[in-house]
Design a protein around this motif. Structure first.
Motif, short mmCIF file in Angstrom:
data_model
loop_
_atom_site.label_atom_id
_atom_site.label_comp_id
_atom_site.label_asym_id
_atom_site.label_seq_id
_atom_site.Cartn_x
_atom_site.Cartn_y
_atom_site.Cartn_z
N ALA A 83 -2.55 15.42 35.82
CA ALA A 83 -3.42 15.45 37.01
C ALA A 83 -4.78 14.85 36.69
CB ALA A 83 -3.57 16.89 37.49
N MET A 84 -5.29 15.19 35.51
CA MET A 84 -6.58 14.68 35.08
C MET A 84 -6.51 13.15 34.93
SD MET A 84 -8.76 17.19 33.00
CE MET A 84 -7.98 17.22 31.41
N GLN A 85 -5.42 12.70 34.34
CA GLN A 85 -5.22 11.26 34.14
C GLN A 85 -5.17 10.52 35.48
OE1 GLN A 85 -5.18 9.70 31.00
NE2 GLN A 85 -5.50 8.01 32.40
N ARG A 86 -4.52 11.14 36.45
CA ARG A 86 -4.45 10.50 37.78
C ARG A 86 -5.84 10.35 38.38
NH1 ARG A 86 0.32 13.62 38.45
NH2 ARG A 86 -0.80 15.29 39.50
N GLU A 87 -6.66 11.40 38.21
CA GLU A 87 -8.03 11.37 38.71
C GLU A 87 -8.82 10.24 38.07
OE1 GLU A 87 -10.01 12.82 41.07
OE2 GLU A 87 -7.99 13.36 41.73
N VAL A 88 -8.70 10.15 36.73
CA VAL A 88 -9.43 9.12 35.99
C VAL A 88 -9.01 7.73 36.45
CG1 VAL A 88 -9.76 8.09 33.71
CG2 VAL A 88 -9.85 10.56 33.98
N ASN A 89 -7.69 7.54 36.58
CA ASN A 89 -7.19 6.23 37.02
C ASN A 89 -7.76 5.87 38.39
OD1 ASN A 89 -5.70 6.15 34.70
ND2 ASN A 89 -3.74 6.65 35.68
N LYS A 90 -7.79 6.86 39.28
CA LYS A 90 -8.28 6.63 40.63
C LYS A 90 -9.77 6.25 40.60
CE LYS A 90 -8.70 9.73 44.03
NZ LYS A 90 -8.44 11.10 44.52
N THR A 91 -10.52 6.99 39.77
CA THR A 91 -11.96 6.75 39.66
C THR A 91 -12.26 5.35 39.12
OG1 THR A 91 -12.29 9.09 39.28
CG2 THR A 91 -14.09 7.65 38.65
N LEU A 92 -11.54 4.99 38.06
CA LEU A 92 -11.78 3.68 37.45
C LEU A 92 -11.31 2.54 38.35
CD1 LEU A 92 -11.03 4.37 33.69
CD2 LEU A 92 -13.24 4.08 34.80
N LEU A 93 -10.24 2.79 39.08
CA LEU A 93 -9.73 1.79 40.01
C LEU A 93 -10.77 1.52 41.10
CD1 LEU A 93 -6.99 0.31 40.13
CD2 LEU A 93 -6.37 1.83 42.02
N ALA A 94 -11.44 2.59 41.53
CA ALA A 94 -12.48 2.45 42.56
C ALA A 94 -13.62 1.56 42.04
CB ALA A 94 -13.01 3.81 42.96
N VAL A 95 -13.95 1.70 40.75
CA VAL A 95 -15.00 0.86 40.16
C VAL A 95 -14.55 -0.60 40.16
CG1 VAL A 95 -16.36 0.38 38.08
CG2 VAL A 95 -15.82 2.75 38.68
N GLU A 96 -13.30 -0.81 39.72
CA GLU A 96 -12.78 -2.17 39.66
C GLU A 96 -12.78 -2.82 41.05
OE1 GLU A 96 -8.92 -2.08 37.77
OE2 GLU A 96 -9.80 -1.29 35.92
N LYS A 97 -12.39 -2.03 42.03
CA LYS A 97 -12.30 -2.55 43.38
C LYS A 97 -13.70 -2.92 43.92
CE LYS A 97 -10.20 -1.46 47.64
NZ LYS A 97 -10.48 -0.28 48.46
N ALA A 98 -14.64 -2.03 43.70
CA ALA A 98 -16.01 -2.29 44.17
C ALA A 98 -16.59 -3.54 43.50
CB ALA A 98 -16.89 -1.08 43.90
N ALA A 99 -16.31 -3.70 42.21
CA ALA A 99 -16.81 -4.87 41.48
C ALA A 99 -16.15 -6.14 42.00
CB ALA A 99 -16.57 -4.71 39.99
N GLU A 100 -14.85 -6.04 42.22
CA GLU A 100 -14.12 -7.21 42.71
C GLU A 100 -14.66 -7.66 44.06
OE1 GLU A 100 -9.78 -6.76 42.55
OE2 GLU A 100 -9.73 -8.35 44.06
N GLU A 101 -14.89 -6.69 44.93
CA GLU A 101 -15.43 -7.01 46.25
C GLU A 101 -16.79 -7.70 46.17
OE1 GLU A 101 -15.37 -3.38 48.49
OE2 GLU A 101 -13.18 -3.43 48.62
N ALA A 102 -17.56 -7.30 45.17
CA ALA A 102 -18.90 -7.89 45.01
C ALA A 102 -18.85 -9.19 44.20
CB ALA A 102 -19.82 -6.88 44.34
N GLY A 103 -17.68 -9.49 43.65
CA GLY A 103 -17.55 -10.69 42.81
C GLY A 103 -18.22 -10.54 41.46
N VAL A 104 -18.18 -9.31 40.93
CA VAL A 104 -18.78 -9.05 39.62
C VAL A 104 -17.67 -8.83 38.60
CG1 VAL A 104 -20.11 -7.34 38.31
CG2 VAL A 104 -20.91 -8.07 40.55
N LEU A 105 -17.80 -9.48 37.46
CA LEU A 105 -16.82 -9.35 36.37
C LEU A 105 -16.82 -7.90 35.87
CD1 LEU A 105 -15.07 -11.58 35.15
CD2 LEU A 105 -16.67 -11.65 33.22
N CYS A 106 -15.63 -7.32 35.78
CA CYS A 106 -15.57 -5.89 35.47
C CYS A 106 -14.40 -5.52 34.57
CB CYS A 106 -15.44 -5.12 36.80
SG CYS A 106 -15.13 -3.37 36.62
N GLU A 107 -14.69 -4.64 33.64
CA GLU A 107 -13.64 -4.03 32.82
C GLU A 107 -13.78 -2.53 32.98
OE1 GLU A 107 -12.73 -5.42 28.55
OE2 GLU A 107 -14.69 -6.25 29.06
N THR A 108 -12.72 -1.79 32.69
CA THR A 108 -12.87 -0.34 32.69
C THR A 108 -12.26 0.24 31.42
OG1 THR A 108 -10.84 -0.11 33.97
CG2 THR A 108 -12.89 -0.04 35.20
#
Lengths: 145, 145
Positions: free
Chosen positions: A62-87
Motif C-alpha cells: 500500500a505504501m509503495q502504491r502511494e509512493v508510485n502515485k506521488t512520484l508519477l504526479a511529479v513526473e506528470k506536472a514536469a512533463e506538462e511544463a516541459g521540464v526534464l524530470c527524473e524521480t
C-alpha cells in the motif's frame, strides 16, 4: 544559476503545491528537476513480531502504491511544463538525511520544499523535516509556504 | 516567476555571500532587488544612564554609517549586474518582523538570506532571525548556507 532542483515530496497537499511552484521555477530558469519520495523503513508498530506476514506485505504494498502515485504526479506536472524530470525513491526513517543524500548524489544545486508536509502545521511553526533539511543541508533551500 | 527579490543584510560575511547569489539569481530572472539593512535600536549596554549622551549619539551615528555602507555594497553589486535596485535602512530590535514588513511593503516575492548572520554558526544550527523569518513569512524564502 540553478541547474538541477531536487523536489522532495511526501504526497501531502502542501508539498504538492511546493512541487508545482518548484517546477514553474525550474521552467523559468531552464533547470531540470528530480522528484524524491522517502519511504519509512520500519513498520509503524512497536512490536514488529506481532504483526502477521500477510499484513506487513499488504502494508508495504500500500505504501509503495502511494509512493508510485506521488512520484508519477511529479513526473506528470514536469512533463506538462516541459521540464526534464527524473524521480527516485529512497528508504529511510530519517527523511531529511535521505533528502540531503539524494541531493548530493544527484548533484542538485537547490532543494525546493514546502514549509510543512504531511504532519501539517498543528503545533509546529516550521515543519520538522523542513527544519532538519535547513539545518543540515549545505545546498541552498527554497521554502514555500 | 520571481520579479522582486529582497536581500536583507547584517553586514556579515555569510550574508555577503547570500547577496552575491541573490544578485546572480535576479540577473538570470530579470528581477529587481531591494537591499535591506536593519540595525538595533538599543545599544549593547544595559545601564543607559551611565553612558554620556554624546557617546550614545556617537554609537548611533556609527551604526547608521555602517548600515549605509553595507547597503552601498548591494547597490554597487546590483549596478554592476545592471539590475534595478533600491535600498531600505531600518532601525528596530525586531529584525524578522522588519524583514517581513519591508518585503510586504516593497512588493517583494522572494526573500533571499543566509542560514546564519552575524551571530554565526556557533550556538545554533540555523540562525535565529532566519528561523523566525521562515516561520512567519508568507513569501517564499531561499536560504543560503
Amino acid at each position: 544559476m540553478f541547474r538541477h532542483i531536487l523536489l522532495p515530496t511526501d504526497g501531502s497537499p502542501l508539498s504538492e503545491a511546493a512541487i508545482r511552484k518548484g517546477i514553474q521555477f525550474a521552467k523559468t530558469i531552464n533547470a531540470r528537476v528530480t522528484g524524491v519520495c522517502v519511504l519509512p523503513e520500519l513498520c509503524h508498530f512497536g512490536f514488529d513480531s506481532d504483526i502477521g506476514a500477510e499484513f506487513k506485505k499488504e502494508a508495504a504494498a500500500a505504501m509503495q502504491r502511494e509512493v508510485n502515485k506521488t512520484l508519477l504526479a511529479v513526473e506528470k506536472a514536469a512533463e506538462e511544463a516541459g521540464v526534464l524530470c527524473e524521480t527516485v525513491q529512497e528508504k529511510s526513517d530519517q527523511p531529511y538525511e535521505a533528502i540531503i543524500e539524494a541531493a548530493k548524489k544527484r548533484e542538485c544545486d537547490l532543494i525546493v520544499m514546502a514549509s510543512h508536509g504531511r504532519k501539517g502545521i498543528g503545533g509546529l511553526l516550521l515543519g520538522s523535516e523542513t527544519q532538519k533539511v535547513l539545518a543540515h543541508s549545505t545546498i541552498p533551500v527554497l521554502v514555500y509556504r | 516567476m520571481f520579479k522582486h527579490i529582497l536581500l536583507p543584510t547584517d553586514g556579515s560575511e555569510l550574508s555577503e555571500k547570500a547577496i552575491q547569489e541573490g544578485i546572480r539569481l535576479a540577473q538570470s530572472l530579470g528581477a529587481k532587488v531591494t537591499g535591506l539593512c536593519i540595525m538595533p535600536e538599543k545599544h549593547p549596554f544595559f545601564y543607559e544612564t551611565e553612558i554620556p549622551a554624546e557617546a550614545l549619539e556617537q554609537i548611533a551615528k556609527q551604526t547608521k554609517e555602517a548600515g549605509k555602507a553595507y547597503l552601498s555594497v548591494i547597490e554597487k553589486k546590483a549596478r554592476e549586474a545592471g539590475l534595478a535596485c533600491e535600498v531600505v535602512y531600518e532601525v528596530t530590535d525586531y529584525v524578522y518582523e522588519a524583514i517581513i514588513r519591508v518585503a510586504d511593503r516593497m512588493g517583494c516575492d522572494l526573500i533571499m538570506m543566509a542560514s546564519h548572520g552575524r551571530r554565526g554558526v556557533k550556538a545554533f544550527i540555523i540562525g535565529s532571525e532566519t528561523q523566525k523569518v521562515l516561520t512567519h513569512s508568507k513569501i517564499p524564502v531561499l536560504v543560503f548556507r
